[in-house]
Design a protein around this motif. Structure first.
Motif, mmCIF file in Angstrom:
data_model
loop_
_atom_site.group_PDB
_atom_site.id
_atom_site.type_symbol
_atom_site.label_atom_id
_atom_site.label_comp_id
_atom_site.label_asym_id
_atom_site.label_seq_id
_atom_site.Cartn_x
_atom_site.Cartn_y
_atom_site.Cartn_z
ATOM 1 N N ARG A 45 3.868 1.374 -1.264
ATOM 2 C CA ARG A 45 4.424 1.444 -2.614
ATOM 3 C C ARG A 45 3.458 2.162 -3.543
ATOM 4 O O ARG A 45 3.864 3.002 -4.362
ATOM 5 C CB ARG A 45 4.701 0.039 -3.173
ATOM 6 C CG ARG A 45 5.885 -0.651 -2.536
ATOM 7 C CD ARG A 45 5.900 -2.129 -2.908
ATOM 8 N NE ARG A 45 6.450 -2.369 -4.225
ATOM 9 C CZ ARG A 45 7.742 -2.523 -4.474
ATOM 10 N NH1 ARG A 45 8.619 -2.448 -3.497
ATOM 11 N NH2 ARG A 45 8.153 -2.763 -5.703
ATOM 12 N N ALA A 46 2.176 1.852 -3.407
ATOM 13 C CA ALA A 46 1.159 2.491 -4.248
ATOM 14 C C ALA A 46 1.147 3.995 -3.982
ATOM 15 O O ALA A 46 1.042 4.802 -4.909
ATOM 16 C CB ALA A 46 -0.218 1.876 -3.989
ATOM 17 N N ARG B 293 4.184 5.584 -5.636
ATOM 18 C CA ARG B 293 4.004 5.663 -7.095
ATOM 19 C C ARG B 293 3.006 6.759 -7.457
ATOM 20 O O ARG B 293 3.186 7.489 -8.423
ATOM 21 C CB ARG B 293 3.522 4.322 -7.642
ATOM 22 C CG ARG B 293 4.613 3.257 -7.670
ATOM 23 C CD ARG B 293 4.116 1.998 -8.349
ATOM 24 N NE ARG B 293 5.183 1.018 -8.469
ATOM 25 C CZ ARG B 293 5.119 -0.201 -7.970
ATOM 26 N NH1 ARG B 293 4.062 -0.600 -7.287
ATOM 27 N NH2 ARG B 293 6.142 -1.040 -8.138
ATOM 28 N N PHE B 294 1.949 6.876 -6.671
ATOM 29 C CA PHE B 294 0.941 7.905 -6.920
ATOM 30 C C PHE B 294 1.578 9.287 -6.844
ATOM 31 O O PHE B 294 1.389 10.125 -7.731
ATOM 32 C CB PHE B 294 -0.190 7.789 -5.885
ATOM 33 C CG PHE B 294 -1.245 8.845 -6.020
ATOM 34 C CD1 PHE B 294 -1.111 10.066 -5.374
ATOM 35 C CD2 PHE B 294 -2.362 8.630 -6.806
ATOM 36 C CE1 PHE B 294 -2.080 11.058 -5.505
ATOM 37 C CE2 PHE B 294 -3.345 9.613 -6.944
ATOM 38 C CZ PHE B 294 -3.197 10.834 -6.293
ATOM 39 N N TYR C 23 0.843 -1.205 0.000
ATOM 40 C CA TYR C 23 0.000 0.000 0.000
ATOM 41 C C TYR C 23 0.876 1.253 0.000
ATOM 42 O O TYR C 23 0.596 2.220 -0.703
ATOM 43 C CB TYR C 23 -0.965 -0.001 1.183
ATOM 44 C CG TYR C 23 -1.970 1.123 1.106
ATOM 45 C CD1 TYR C 23 -1.972 2.158 2.044
ATOM 46 C CD2 TYR C 23 -2.903 1.176 0.067
ATOM 47 C CE1 TYR C 23 -2.877 3.203 1.950
ATOM 48 C CE2 TYR C 23 -3.807 2.215 -0.027
ATOM 49 C CZ TYR C 23 -3.788 3.230 0.915
ATOM 50 O OH TYR C 23 -4.673 4.265 0.814
#
Lengths: 219, 239
Positions: free
Chosen positions: B94-95, B98-99, B92
């Motif tokens: 990591r997401a 990236r966002f 989560y």
């Protein structure tokens, strides 16, 4: 309606389909919430305050926005039926093409869609150039962008299926023709015939009607 | 080290995208050769390695090219998994990284628009930069700096967003000189201000940022010849 995974979407959005396909290809159960886009739900605005857009994936109450980010998340949390290569170099190539499609292809498609009478021929030619690059350098002689089976790159390049086809009809110019792009054209048909994809495509008539209305009435 | 395992970075000294990768390689302690490309006269090698975009940065590893700065950063993190890790281990988080990495790209575009702006547009362009930086601050503060911004960021703890911030704003003094305004204003964006100050204290960062006078001269030249920095298309949605 109380699964651990929820997807907020809109029936005609290609970015939502990317996520639907990824979830279904991995056999992940989810609840789907159709957003009424002019009237976005409180929940959507809370989950995606930065962009206020679909798709938003909610996993155990935690929201994730931006479709490429969602796809990478799904791939990591549910690594079975992989949608990206294991080898780091091959992954970088896949991510390169995903980037190419989400950035360049998407912009060109939007230009192609929105250009008026004066600019649409040029927009169509620019679209064609990107299609040619995709066919020659990304697809080559493979059946799918992912090789013998579809992977994340195929899902993203699905912009070349229903969405380009709808735009061609609405704008009145064809760009993805079998005579000019034989391998890509074959890929479109192969992709649409794939199990799971076949059962999860937007209705083409409804798409033409929807996008024709949007084009003549941008608000 | 044999030819095959050599790492070569093809870049251009003032490019923020190249700086992201340069800093990443230094932070990870990966030895590399650097090839300066003349973008007005692209080399056959550049065109061979990146035929689609014909741009830098390009990372060549084991003779194989990796293009697009964020793709390169992920490749580096996966291929050299030693500390520091650019992306967190937990999915989560990591997401979220990236966002926000994708969002920093939008801030990059706003800064490019500020550079491109003529006198009447500068005020509006600057306000947009500050607003986007505020959104960034609100978005990252809880998960990236759960204990507040440290005075000193340890180089062993640098992550993807740190590398991108250096590339984005590391040269802010030169950018300020050119646009005649304060891009990083501690009153408007206190968190970003502290973040960049903390990053600036690292030797690796100081030696990666393009030299001030050289950059000012170059940006002035670009302004004079009417060069417009390319930005991503502002997009209507496709819903």
């Amino acid at each position: 309606m109380d699964k651990e995974v929820k997807l907020h979407g809109f029936w005609s959005s290609p970015y939502v389909y990317w996520v639907i396909w990824a979830l279904k290809l991995k056999g992940i159960e989810y609840d789907y919430i159709e957003e009424d886009l002019p009237n976005k739900s409180e929940l959507l605005l809370r989950y995606n305050p930065v962009y206020k857009k679909v798709p938003v994936l909610v996993h155990a109450g935690k929201p994730i926005s931006e479709s490429p980010v969602i796809l990478e998340y799904i791939e990591e949390v549910w690594p079975h039926n992989p949608l990206l290569p294991k080898d780091p170099y091959e992954r970088s190539v896949a991510r390169f093409w995903i980037n190419f499609a989400t950035d360049k292809v998407r912009s060109a498609l939007l230009s192609f869609f929105w250009e008026g009478e004066d600019g649409k021929k040029e927009a169509a030619e620019q679209m064609f150039d990107l299609l040619k690059i995709s066919e020659e350098q990304a697809l080559g002689d493979k059946k799918f962008f992912g090789g013998n089976s579809i992977n994340m790159v195929d899902l993203i390049f699905a912009l070349f299926t229903c969405w380009i086809q709808t735009t061609e009809q609405v704008v009145g110019i064809k760009v993805l023709e079998p005579s000019r792009l034989p391998r890509l054209h074959a890929w479109v048909n192969n992709f649409k015939e794939e199990p799971i994809i076949k059962e999860n495509l937007p209705d083409s008539e409804r798409m033409v009607e929807h996008y024709t209305r949007i084009r003549s009435n941008p608000n | 080290m044999g030819e095959e395992s050599k790492v070569v970075l093809h870049g251009m000294w003032s490019s923020a995208y190249v700086k992201r990768v340069e800093l990443a390689l230094k932070i990870k302690g990966i030895p590399f050769d650097y090839v300066e490309e003349d973008l007005r006269n692209k080399s056959p090698l550049l065109l061979k390695y990146n035929p689609v975009h014909k741009k830098v940065p390009i990372l060549v590893h084991n003779g194989k090219p990796v293009c697009e700065s964020l793709v390169i950063l992920e490749y580096i993190d996966e291929t050299w998994p030693n500390e520091p890790q650019f992306l967190p281990k937990e999915s989560y988080l990591r997401a979220k990284v990236r966002f926000w990495a994708a969002y920093i790209q939008q801030v990059q575009d706003s800064i490019a628009q500020l550079f491109n702006a003529n006198k009447e547009e500068v005020g509006k362009a600057l306000a947009e930069v500050h607003e986007k930086l505020r959104t960034l601050e609100d978005g990252v503060k809880d998960f990236y700096f759960p204990e507040g911004i440290p005075d000193h960021i340890q180089s062993e703890k640098l992550g993807m967003l740190d590398a991108m911030m250096v590339a984005l704003l590391g040269a802010f003094k030169a950018q300020d000189d050119i646009s005649g305004v304060k891009i990083i204003d501690p009153a408007k964006n206190p968190l970003v201000f502290s973040w960049v100050q903390a990053l600036y204290r690292l030797p690796a960062v100081k030696e990666t940022i393009p030299p001030h006078d050289k950059l000012v001269g170059f940006l002035q030249f670009l302004k004079q010849i009417g060069f417009k920095v390319p930005t991503s298309n502002p997009v209507h949605s496709l819903n």
